[in-house]
Design an enzyme around this catalytic site. Structure first.
Site, PDB file in Angstrom:
ATOM      1  N   PRO A   1       0.795  -1.208   0.000  1.00 38.38           N
ATOM      2  CA  PRO A   1       0.000   0.000   0.000  1.00 38.38           C
ATOM      3  C   PRO A   1       0.828   1.257   0.000  1.00 38.38           C
ATOM      4  CG  PRO A   1       0.163  -0.899   2.207  1.00 38.38           C
ATOM      5  CD  PRO A   1       1.184  -1.537   1.352  1.00 38.38           C
ATOM      6  N   GLU A   2       0.588   2.077  -0.949  1.00 40.06           N
ATOM      7  CA  GLU A   2       1.056   3.454  -0.884  1.00 40.06           C
ATOM      8  C   GLU A   2      -0.189   4.313  -0.686  1.00 40.06           C
ATOM      9  OE1 GLU A   2       3.935   4.553  -3.829  1.00 40.06           O
ATOM     10  OE2 GLU A   2       4.651   2.506  -4.044  1.00 40.06           O
TER      11      GLU A   2
ATOM     12  N   HIS B   1      -3.001 -15.963   8.231  1.00 40.77           N
ATOM     13  CA  HIS B   1      -2.612 -14.550   8.231  1.00 40.77           C
ATOM     14  C   HIS B   1      -3.790 -13.582   8.350  1.00 40.77           C
ATOM     15  CE1 HIS B   1       1.196 -16.279   7.203  1.00 40.77           C
ATOM     16  NE2 HIS B   1       0.806 -16.610   5.994  1.00 40.77           N
TER      17      HIS B   1
ATOM     18  N   ARG C   1       3.175 -10.777   5.905  1.00 39.09           N
ATOM     19  CA  ARG C   1       4.516 -10.413   6.368  1.00 39.09           C
ATOM     20  C   ARG C   1       4.519  -9.732   7.731  1.00 39.09           C
ATOM     21  NH1 ARG C   1       7.690  -7.808   1.334  1.00 39.09           N
ATOM     22  NH2 ARG C   1       9.435  -7.964   2.778  1.00 39.09           N
TER      23      ARG C   1
ATOM     24  N   ARG D   1      20.176  19.226   0.697  1.00 35.80           N
ATOM     25  CA  ARG D   1      20.227  17.771   0.830  1.00 35.80           C
ATOM     26  C   ARG D   1      21.040  17.154  -0.293  1.00 35.80           C
ATOM     27  NH1 ARG D   1      14.952  15.465   3.802  1.00 35.80           N
ATOM     28  NH2 ARG D   1      16.221  13.611   3.566  1.00 35.80           N
TER      29      ARG D   1
END
Length: 280
Positions: free
Chosen positions: A2-3, A93, A112, A155
DNA sequence: CCTTCTCCCTGCAAGC
DNA sequence: TGCTTGCAGGGAGAAG
């Protein structure tokens, strides 16, 4: 999985079935995900009504009556599924289950276990350790080219690594970082500090556009990720570069041999995909 | 402070 | 076929 666009899709799906409903049964089928599940998780949320389902960066914020927020992060492989009526048998899971007074079952599944849940008092959520340092939401008005350039100033790291920094902009992940840089014509290898002026404006526009389009497509379904309804997102079919190593760059009109096509490199331990000809 | 590296965990695909 | 290896959408924490 997921983003930001995928989490937003999940938020919408959960909001549809949870908002206004009471959680009549709650179970956590193991004591920990990435972090321990709060010991009083079940007792503190059972019986409460869901006021709203929100999102901050890649975090879901399920606001409950009585000054309590259920925070959830899906990590790499977390997903929610919604079942109306009788739910199918539990799968391996499936870690957390919520049931509403309307007979809907919501399950959190995460092979995971990089995801996690936590509870927060509502007035403290913005200072929760996981949320306190997040940068602006990329789809809100305060995420501007001027702001981005100010964050990148000084940066020395790559622009790609910099926009994955959640303090710079909240919710960017590896896929949409690659896709945004492609759309903006900026090399992911470019030094972050050199992204100023119109380049910074172009990158902000690209980030906004790609995220909004991905949300509109129901997110991206890679591997086994689906929307909570079980439907597939379909933005993965519109990736220009992510996962496209060796394929022609969709922005180059010349042939594959002379453009070099889409390349894969590794930056800060993550795969980056880009076109060296079109992105500078 | 900034940046990179390692690790958490399981499943899958590719290569041998 | 079966084994090993590498890789995967994230981010915390340590080390440099």
């Amino acid at each position: 999985m997921p983003e930001l666009p995928e989490v937003e899709t999940v938020r919408q799906g959960l909001a549809d079935v949870l908002e206004g409903q009471r959680l009549v049964a709650v179970s956590a089928r193991r004591p920990d995900l990435r972090f321990p599940i709060p010991a009083d998780f079940q007792s503190r949320i059972t019986g409460r009504r869901v006021a709203s389902v929100g999102r901050r960066a890649k975090f879901l914020l399920i606001r409950l009556d009585g000054d309590l927020v259920l925070l959830s992060h899906l990590g790499m492989s977390g997903s929610f599924r919604i079942f109306s009526g009788e739910a199918p048998p539990l799968q391996p899971h499936d870690h957390i289950e919520l049931q509403t007074g309307a007979g809907v079952t919501v399950r959190y599944h995460d092979p995971r276990r990089f995801g996690f849940v936590d509870l927060s008092a509502a007035e403290d959520t913005s200072v929760h350790p996981m949320l306190a340092k997040l940068g602006p939401e990329p789809l809100e008005a305060n995420f501007t080219g001027r702001y981005l350039a100010s964050q990148l100033r000084g940066r020395a790291t790559s622009v790609k690594a910099a926009i994955l920094d959640q303090r710079v902009v909240a919710g960017m992940g590896n896929i949409y970082a690659c896709e945004s840089l492609f759309r903006a014509g900026i090399s992911p290898r470019r030094t972050a500090a050199t992204v100023v002026g119109k380049r910074a404006e172009a990158l902000v526009s690209a980030i906004r556009d790609v995220l909004a389009q991905a949300i509109g497509a129901g997110g991206s379904s890679l591997r086994d990720h689906r929307q909570p309804s079980g439907e597939l997102g379909y933005f993965q079919h519109r990736f220009a570069v992510y996962g496209c190593a060796g394929q022609p760059c969709p922005g180059c009109t010349c042939d594959l041999a002379s453009s070099g096509g889409v390349r894969r490199i590794v930056q800060a331990g993550r795969s980056t995909f880009y076109c060296a000809k079109r992105q500078r």
